[in-house]
Design a protein around this motif. Sequence first.
Motif, PDB file in Angstrom:
ATOM      1  N   LEU A  18       0.856  -1.188   0.000  1.00  0.00           N
ATOM      2  CA  LEU A  18       0.000   0.000   0.000  1.00  0.00           C
ATOM      3  C   LEU A  18       0.896   1.243   0.000  1.00  0.00           C
ATOM      4  CD1 LEU A  18      -2.617  -1.007   2.738  1.00  0.00           C
ATOM      5  CD2 LEU A  18      -2.873  -1.193   0.258  1.00  0.00           C
ATOM      6  N   GLY A  54      -0.849  -5.978  -5.488  1.00  0.00           N
ATOM      7  CA  GLY A  54      -1.513  -4.701  -5.228  1.00  0.00           C
ATOM      8  C   GLY A  54      -1.246  -3.659  -6.293  1.00  0.00           C
ATOM      9  N   ALA A  55      -2.162  -2.701  -6.383  1.00  0.00           N
ATOM     10  CA  ALA A  55      -2.013  -1.606  -7.331  1.00  0.00           C
ATOM     11  C   ALA A  55      -0.861  -0.692  -6.915  1.00  0.00           C
ATOM     12  CB  ALA A  55      -3.312  -0.811  -7.403  1.00  0.00           C
ATOM     13  N   LEU A  59      -1.778   6.307  -2.820  1.00  0.00           N
ATOM     14  CA  LEU A  59      -3.049   6.375  -2.101  1.00  0.00           C
ATOM     15  C   LEU A  59      -3.029   7.634  -1.243  1.00  0.00           C
ATOM     16  CD1 LEU A  59      -3.019   2.611  -1.071  1.00  0.00           C
ATOM     17  CD2 LEU A  59      -4.222   3.639  -3.024  1.00  0.00           C
ATOM     18  N   ALA A  64      -9.087   5.928  -0.022  1.00  0.00           N
ATOM     19  CA  ALA A  64      -8.374   5.234  -1.097  1.00  0.00           C
ATOM     20  C   ALA A  64      -7.555   4.074  -0.550  1.00  0.00           C
ATOM     21  CB  ALA A  64      -7.474   6.219  -1.834  1.00  0.00           C
ATOM     22  N   ARG A  67      -9.898   1.177   0.213  1.00  0.00           N
ATOM     23  CA  ARG A  67     -10.353   0.508  -1.019  1.00  0.00           C
ATOM     24  C   ARG A  67      -9.261  -0.404  -1.564  1.00  0.00           C
ATOM     25  NH1 ARG A  67     -12.636   5.649  -2.130  1.00  0.00           N
ATOM     26  NH2 ARG A  67     -10.854   6.193  -3.447  1.00  0.00           N
ATOM     27  N   ALA A  68      -8.027   0.094  -1.552  1.00  0.00           N
ATOM     28  CA  ALA A  68      -6.914  -0.715  -2.057  1.00  0.00           C
ATOM     29  C   ALA A  68      -6.683  -1.939  -1.176  1.00  0.00           C
ATOM     30  CB  ALA A  68      -5.648   0.135  -2.132  1.00  0.00           C
TER      31      ALA A  68
END
Length: 492
Positions: A18, A54-55, A59, A64, A67-68
């Motif tokens: 994250l 993960g994206a 964030l 955000a 959500r992630a």
Amino acid sequence: MNPPKTPAPGARRRIGVLPFARATFDVAFAREKSRAMFAQLERAAARGNFDIIGAREMLFDQAAAMRALRALPAVDQLLVLQLTFTDADAVVAAAAEFAGPLGIWAAPEPRIGGRLRLNAFCGLNLASHALGLHGRDFSHLYADPAAPTVAGDLDDLLDGRRMAGRLDAAPVEPTAAASTDAAQPMAAAGRAIARALAGKRIARIGAHPPGFHTCAYSAASVKQLTGVTIDEFDIDELFDAARAAPAASVADARRIADDALHGNGMDALDQPQLNRSLRLKAGLDALRARGGYDAFAVRCWPETFTEYGGAVCAPVSMLGEAKIPCACEADVYGALTQMLVQEAADAPVFLSDLVDLDAADDSGVIWHCGQAPISMRDPDPKPGAAPVATIHTNRQMPLLYQFALKPGAMTFARISQSRNQPKFVIGACEALQRPLAFTGTSGVVRFARGASQVLRDLIDARIEHHMVFVYGDHRAKLRAAAAALGLPALEL
């Protein structure tokens, strides 16, 4: 998200990442750091037996981040990339939802005299304190992704070999058992400092910013510990007092700033914004006169910028120079510590963030936007580095002071609530004669216990991000005052 799973023997681990950041810092620079950190993580994955999940977009707020987090599949470990300063709410929420191993990696930034572009260490500091309040273990790394040793350090982080330890305070003994003042003058001095606090008053103006667990307080606990009373005001009451301030009071604040800075940079500022900033000094003076306050704890952002239109930083410096402590971010325990240290030292004090620790140089940087007392300026700065009026680097409004701190021995301290246990944190350092590390008021310091040890101790003890600094060695008096207040002491 799915709960953490226990990988089968020989199975590849899955590490969810994250990347935390804030849009008020240097987003482009944070993105560079993020790319470099992810590149190192991919190299670590190739060396080890795990995948990075993960994206990769930054964030910028808690929504955000959540959500992630919830979009992640089942992972074995969670790693937060502390790309810039952030408050601690997102990491606390993530730790509450994910019961598995948690790590935080923050990266330093160069000390090149410009704005504090990332302030990532301070974010790590807030996260450490908040996780300590919640009894949550975590591992941590403060290292540049381009550092020669980062590969080994990152392997250690991901393999659980960089877990935060536990460092607790100990009762203060040496002077606490004095039978008479004459037999133990230092114990008597400590008791006098503690007595001097009783009956003093702090005006807390506005609540502390969300996610600043470091600035939470209980008025009843403060009263029981020290005899200090806290009165709470809405921040609009300060704004109203500032707007109503007579022209003479505003002119007096302008004179103080002109004298402090020799007028350097004042005329180049946005004059209506400067006027509003100076009015905050007059407003604080009016509130003090009305309530007899000895110190302030002010919610300095974002409302002073977004709703009022001027910075309170230079007014804080002016009050501090006049020995009226003023803590930013509505940090009541910071203001309380300022009063205690000022009583011991009989000198202006500086409530500061620790924003960098460099093991190779064995130094750290203490910094705040622009609110150190003017008497702390370096009287012999490098050419072109005389104290100057400036603007807040994130919010672009005056008035802030800008100067490097003068060299000399310093004491630092904090009445801390780390791990929900009151204690007195104390240490020594020396301010070095170095160029300005970051815009605002800052100083490069060398800690008596060394930068690497202080970094470990700070995280292991889960200390708050604000410390009070004062020139001179006042540790003996402060230890005695801690004993008189019944506070165990922790030396960093």
